[in-house]
Enzyme design. Structure first.
Site, short mmCIF file in Angstrom:
data_model
loop_
_atom_site.label_atom_id
_atom_site.label_comp_id
_atom_site.label_asym_id
_atom_site.label_seq_id
_atom_site.Cartn_x
_atom_site.Cartn_y
_atom_site.Cartn_z
N ASP A 237 -18.96 -27.88 -11.30
CA ASP A 237 -20.23 -28.53 -11.60
C ASP A 237 -21.43 -27.82 -11.00
OD1 ASP A 237 -19.47 -29.24 -8.92
OD2 ASP A 237 -21.02 -30.79 -8.97
N ASP B 166 -20.01 -22.47 -8.71
CA ASP B 166 -18.80 -22.44 -9.55
C ASP B 166 -18.97 -21.54 -10.77
OD1 ASP B 166 -17.48 -24.39 -7.97
OD2 ASP B 166 -18.57 -25.99 -8.98
N ASP C 58 -12.74 -27.23 -8.91
CA ASP C 58 -13.62 -27.49 -7.78
C ASP C 58 -13.43 -28.95 -7.36
OD1 ASP C 58 -15.90 -27.12 -6.00
OD2 ASP C 58 -16.97 -28.40 -7.43
#
Length: 593
Positions: A254, A258, A2
């Protein structure tokens, strides 16, 4: 990985000079209305940034009352606040969110101008946040008429160690792909700042068929460097498809969005400031800021795996060696070896080999695997080679007088008819003094050669670890001091046992299973013998690795092709032909034949 909050710090700042107002609004209006649409209770980074960057944030909620708040979600990609002005009692709404979403709320704004500004921000690495306002506060949300207030440029700097982490990951054979919900232009600019390739695609290929003749979706996912404008389900799908192609996939993230991909990945890693949902879905949770610890973990795990692989090859080799050595000695020569001595070999050698857990190893440059075929075949060759070294030594010492004739060592041979005929005979039952003396000589030499065989098996077996732990030649890879100390201690102990034995133990000196010392002369001979037979082990290892990786096939293919080609060549002379020029040279040969 990410992007936001993982590759970047997720510590946003507003570029105030570049605020872009529309519909007659001012830069102050943008920040004011944006702050009204932000909530600080959950410490969400964008909300905290917009609220804190507003010059009047301390008095916002003294002048206004929040009536209803619609939080951000990945589908609508906006927040909406229903607010009452305490001074006038007027009710209105403010919204902030993805610029394309906010732009779609206002049908009257100059969409081309807004799109150009969004693209300009994106090309500079800024995330654009749209802000809108509706004066129709009393009507239903679906019936509100919105007016775009403006765009807020947000900058999210990369983590201090992200670029170095990506570079080191690439050197370790790990392909890094960026996944972000931001625009493609933002993703490309961030990739450029991080030193990553910029072949980044949006996820529209999931929703429409690719052109005929182009690569498949799986190939596109595998070959590109990142993805932009993604939803949580896209992250999950990307991880799933990469796994279906046979890749081991690690996912870092985070946020809540995700979590599905973190759970799906083979290794899910949540960064230090990740949400509880991300932490719960991840396999590893980083406790300190930054990503460099991931590289430390990769290197550490590869070192551990290398030590395990070295030990596995050593363990298989010694097992093959023990089984074949004493099996052949028993079956061919009807010669016995005390069980207690095998136990001593195991205690000294296996106890020493525990120190391999602290050995110096060089981690592999690319992701490694067990390669069991390579491990077992190489280990079997090692075991058979060491078995041959013991059998040859035993044959020369037990069946010939070569060592005693050449070096003046004590004669351990039992070749004479007067001696060799006492195999399996109880000497104490003999009455003739000469015959009894010959029988006792046979048993004494058999007991002493057990000390020689023990020492040679112990030294050569444990020295094998220096070959299995090295990639090429053993003397080019320095072992850990602890391993060397353990080896020296164990083999000094083994040498003393081999030299002095146990005085006939575990049976009396007249037993066919007695164990006596071979003496210092034979002990030195055993060490030299071990060294001589140890040196070719590296060549066996290197050749076996080369052969298992297709070296023989490549050599055969090249030889076969060269022979066939030169047979038709008019000169009749041998010429080597490289594979790269195979077709061109073949056509020439055919043309001149």
């Amino acid at each position: 990985s990410d992007k936001t909050g993982t590759l970047t710090l997720n510590k946003l700042s507003v570029d105030h000079p570049n605020l872009a107002p529309y519909n007659g609004h001012t830069a102050k209006d943008i920040m004011y209305d944006g702050a009204l649409a932000a909530r600080t209770e959950n410490n969400e980074p964008i909300d905290m940034c917009i609220h804190n960057e507003c010059a009047e944030h301390d008095e916002l909620w003294e002048k206004h009352t929040l009536l209803h708040y619609t939080p951000f979600d990945p589908v609508t990609k906006k927040t909406v606040a229903k607010i009452k002005d305490n001074a006038t009692g007027k009710v209105f709404r403010t919204a902030k969110g993805a610029p394309q979403v906010i732009l779609a709320l206002d049908p009257n704004v100059d969409k081309a101008a807004v799109d150009d500004k969004i693209l300009e921000f994106a090309n500079r690495g800024y995330r654009a946040l749209g802000v809108a306002r509706s004066e129709d506060g009393e009507c239903a949300l679906a019936d509100c008429k919105w007016e775009m207030v403006g765009l807020i440029p947000l900058f999210d700097p990369p983590r201090h160690d992200t670029a170095e982490t990506i570079r080191r990951a690439n050197e370790l054979g790990i392909d890094v792909k960026m996944i972000t919900g931001d625009q493609t232009a933002i993703a490309k600019e961030t990739a450029r700042q991080l030193g990553m390739p910029t072949d980044i695609h949006d996820t529209s290929f999931f929703d429409r068929p690719l052109p005929i003749g182009s690569v498949s979706i799986d190939e596109l996912i595998e070959k590109c460097d990142g993805f932009a404008e993604v939803f949580p389900e896209h992250k999950f799908e990307i991880v799933k498809r990469l796994q279906s192609l046979g890749h081991i996939v690690g996912m870092t993230g985070d946020g809540v969005n995700d979590a599905p991909a973190l759970k799906k990945g083979d290794i899910g890693i949540a960064v230090a400031d990740a949400t509880d949902a991300a932490r719960a879905a991840a396999d590893i949770v980083l406790l300190s800021p930054g990503l460099s610890v991931i590289i430390d973990a990769i290197i550490g795990s590869r070192k551990i795996f290398k030590r395990m692989k070295n030990y596995a090859m050593y363990s298989v080799s010694t097992t093959v060696r023990i089984v074949f050595t004493f099996g052949l000695l028993t079956c061919i020569y009807d010669w016995y070896f005390p069980t207690i001595v095998i136990v001593i070999v195991a205690l000294l050698n296996d106890g020493t080999i525990l120190t391999i857990s602290k050995d110096h190893v060089k981690p592999s440059e690319t992701p490694d695997s067990w390669k069991l075929k390579e491990v077992f075949i190489t280990a079997i060759f090692f075991g058979l080679w060491l078995t041959l070294s013991t059998i040859v030594l035993f044959e020369l010492a037990y069946k010939t007088t070569w060592f005693s004739d050449t070096f003046g060592l004590e004669d351990f041979s039992v070749t004479g008819d007067a001696i060799n005929s006492f195999a399996g005979v109880d000497c104490s039952a003999l009455t003739d003094a000469t015959t009894k003396a010959a029988c006792e000589t046979f048993l004494d030499r058999s007991a002493k050669i057990r000390g020689l065989v023990y020492l040679q098996v112990s030294v050569s077996g444990q020295a094998l670890i220096f070959v299995t732990r090295a990639k090429k030649f053993f003397f080019m890879d320095r072992p850990a001091v602890l391993l060397m100390i353990a080896f020296v201690f164990a083999q000094v102990t083994a040498t003393v046992i081999g030299v002095y034995g146990f005085g006939g133990y575990p049976d009396d000196s007249n037993s066919v299973a007695a164990f006596k010392g071979c003496g210092w002369g034979w002990a030195l001979t055993a060490w030299v013998w071990c060294i001589i037979w140890h040196l070719p082990l590296d060549l066996i290892k290197i050749f076996t690795f080369w052969a298992l990786k297709g070296g023989i096939n490549r050599l055969y293919d090249r030889t076969t092709f060269t022979t066939s080609l030169n047979a038709s060549h008019v000169s009749g002379r041998h010429k080597s032909v490289l594979h790269m020029s195979r077709d061109r040279r073949m056509s020439r040969a055919a043309g001149t034949a």
